[in-house]
Design a protein around this motif. Structure first.
Motif, short mmCIF file in Angstrom:
data_model
loop_
_atom_site.label_atom_id
_atom_site.label_comp_id
_atom_site.label_asym_id
_atom_site.label_seq_id
_atom_site.Cartn_x
_atom_site.Cartn_y
_atom_site.Cartn_z
N ARG A 136 203.96 19.92 67.34
CA ARG A 136 203.57 19.40 68.66
C ARG A 136 203.46 17.88 68.63
O ARG A 136 203.91 17.19 69.55
CB ARG A 136 202.25 20.03 69.09
CG ARG A 136 201.81 19.66 70.48
CD ARG A 136 200.64 18.68 70.46
NE ARG A 136 199.50 19.28 69.82
CZ ARG A 136 198.47 18.57 69.37
NH1 ARG A 136 198.49 17.25 69.47
NH2 ARG A 136 197.43 19.15 68.82
N ILE A 140 205.80 15.33 70.88
CA ILE A 140 205.24 14.31 71.77
C ILE A 140 205.74 12.93 71.37
O ILE A 140 206.05 12.09 72.23
CB ILE A 140 203.71 14.37 71.76
CG1 ILE A 140 203.21 15.65 72.42
CG2 ILE A 140 203.10 13.16 72.46
CD1 ILE A 140 203.59 15.78 73.88
N ALA A 164 205.93 16.03 81.96
CA ALA A 164 205.09 17.19 81.61
C ALA A 164 205.58 18.45 82.30
O ALA A 164 205.63 19.53 81.69
CB ALA A 164 203.64 16.89 81.98
N TYR A 182 200.65 22.29 83.49
CA TYR A 182 201.03 21.26 82.51
C TYR A 182 199.94 20.22 82.26
O TYR A 182 200.20 19.18 81.65
CB TYR A 182 202.31 20.54 82.96
CG TYR A 182 202.25 19.92 84.33
CD1 TYR A 182 201.53 18.76 84.58
CD2 TYR A 182 202.94 20.48 85.40
CE1 TYR A 182 201.49 18.18 85.83
CE2 TYR A 182 202.91 19.92 86.66
CZ TYR A 182 202.18 18.77 86.87
OH TYR A 182 202.14 18.20 88.12
N THR A 184 197.59 20.16 80.17
CA THR A 184 197.36 19.93 78.75
C THR A 184 198.22 18.77 78.26
O THR A 184 197.82 18.00 77.39
CB THR A 184 197.69 21.19 77.94
OG1 THR A 184 196.81 22.24 78.34
CG2 THR A 184 197.55 20.96 76.44
N TRP A 185 199.38 18.62 78.86
CA TRP A 185 200.33 17.58 78.45
C TRP A 185 200.12 16.30 79.24
O TRP A 185 200.26 15.21 78.70
CB TRP A 185 201.74 18.10 78.62
CG TRP A 185 201.92 19.43 77.95
CD1 TRP A 185 201.88 20.67 78.53
CD2 TRP A 185 202.09 19.67 76.55
NE1 TRP A 185 202.02 21.65 77.59
CE2 TRP A 185 202.16 21.06 76.35
CE3 TRP A 185 202.21 18.82 75.43
CZ2 TRP A 185 202.33 21.64 75.10
CZ3 TRP A 185 202.39 19.39 74.19
CH2 TRP A 185 202.45 20.78 74.03
N TYR A 186 199.79 16.41 80.52
CA TYR A 186 199.44 15.23 81.32
C TYR A 186 198.62 15.65 82.52
O TYR A 186 199.03 16.52 83.30
CB TYR A 186 200.68 14.46 81.80
CG TYR A 186 200.30 13.30 82.70
CD1 TYR A 186 199.72 12.16 82.18
CD2 TYR A 186 200.49 13.39 84.08
CE1 TYR A 186 199.35 11.12 83.00
CE2 TYR A 186 200.12 12.34 84.91
CZ TYR A 186 199.55 11.21 84.36
OH TYR A 186 199.16 10.19 85.18
N GLY A 197 195.62 14.11 78.44
CA GLY A 197 196.79 14.89 78.02
C GLY A 197 197.47 14.25 76.83
O GLY A 197 197.29 13.07 76.54
N PHE A 198 198.25 15.05 76.12
CA PHE A 198 198.90 14.56 74.90
C PHE A 198 199.85 13.40 75.18
O PHE A 198 199.93 12.45 74.40
CB PHE A 198 199.67 15.71 74.23
CG PHE A 198 198.79 16.81 73.71
CD1 PHE A 198 197.74 16.54 72.85
CD2 PHE A 198 199.00 18.12 74.10
CE1 PHE A 198 196.92 17.55 72.37
CE2 PHE A 198 198.20 19.15 73.63
CZ PHE A 198 197.15 18.86 72.77
N ILE A 199 200.58 13.45 76.30
CA ILE A 199 201.51 12.36 76.62
C ILE A 199 200.75 11.06 76.89
O ILE A 199 201.11 9.99 76.39
CB ILE A 199 202.37 12.76 77.84
CG1 ILE A 199 203.30 13.92 77.47
CG2 ILE A 199 203.18 11.57 78.34
CD1 ILE A 199 204.09 14.48 78.65
#
Length: 245
Positions: A136, A140, A164, A182, A184-186, A197-199
């Motif tokens: 992951r 990213i 995302a 989405y 969690t990602w943004y 979020g990860f991004i």
């Protein structure tokens, strides 16, 4: 899957949207209640969304109420006023500028497949529907590098949202339990809270590193100020006595 929705999507030559509508439990009743915001979440890809909107607009304009008003035999029928079109209801001042927010399209499969590590991640997702923490982080890193290369260090929130959304569309196993799937990602900033979020975290860390690298080498933060004191006094004894008095 609701037969009515599946039939319409197949009739409009959009079978690739069937799974997305099925995942969101869109049946005949909710299909008739779709608005542009909901359609945008359902169909993040601009090309497919434009095709759907074209057919959906024609479909809504041709919908005829199935229940006619009950009238007395001796009473003349009450004329039904024509339906007011949305375009007429929201007439815009010609001098009012129209701002269009264009969300770019991201082909996540192609972006990842351009590197060896990315190809391994795609294979793992397609085969196992799962990624490790290490995979992951690598994924990213690849996606954010592409994002910075194309849109700079501070891409817009719509651009990050588009990436995302494209990620979870390409790999449905990465959906989270939020409404859009989405966050969690943004997740966009809201209620005076910063974006997460990860991004977003990856972008923030890269900007911090770049600021440190751009700082001049001679510049130091909170450098102590050194004061040099003379070893011997340069004041004569007579002057020192006057100062003392």
């Amino acid at each position: 899957m609701d037969c009515f929705v599946q039939k319409k999507l197949t009739e409009w030559q959009l079978p690739e949207l069937v799974n997305s509508f099925e995942e969101q439990a869109i049946d005949e009743e909710s299909f008739l209640l779709l608005d542009e915001g909901t359609i945008k979440c359902l169909i993040p890809k601009i090309g497919l969304r434009l095709k759907f909107l074209k057919y959906y607009k024609e479909f809504k304009e041709n919908v005829v109420p199935s229940i006619a008003p009950i009238t007395s035999p001796n009473e003349p029928p009450t004329p039904t006023p024509p339906c007011q079109r949305e375009d007429d209801a929201t007439m815009l001042d010609p001098d009012t500028p129209i701002v269009l927010h264009v969300i770019p399209f991201f082909d996540v499969h192609t972006i990842l497949n351009n590197s060896y590590e990315g190809r391994l991640i795609v294979e793992s997702l397609d085969k196992d529907n799962f990624v490790t923490i290490k995979q992951r982080r690598c994924m990213i890193r690849i996606l954010v590098s592409y994002l910075i290369e194309k849109f700079g260090e501070t891409p817009s929130s719509d651009t990050k949202k588009g990436l995302a959304s494209a990620l979870v569309q390409a790999f449905p196993c990465l959906h989270d339990k939020t409404a859009c799937g989405y966050e969690t990602w943004y997740a966009q900033c809201r209620n005076n809270r910063p974006a997460t979020g990860f991004i977003e975290e990856r972008l923030r860390n890269i900007r911090k590193r770049l600021r440190r690298l751009r700082r001049p080498q001679g510049e130091k933060e909170d450098a102590p100020c050194r004061t040099v004191m003379p070893v011997e006094s340069t004041i004569s004894e007579e002057r020192a006595e006057e100062i003392k008095q």
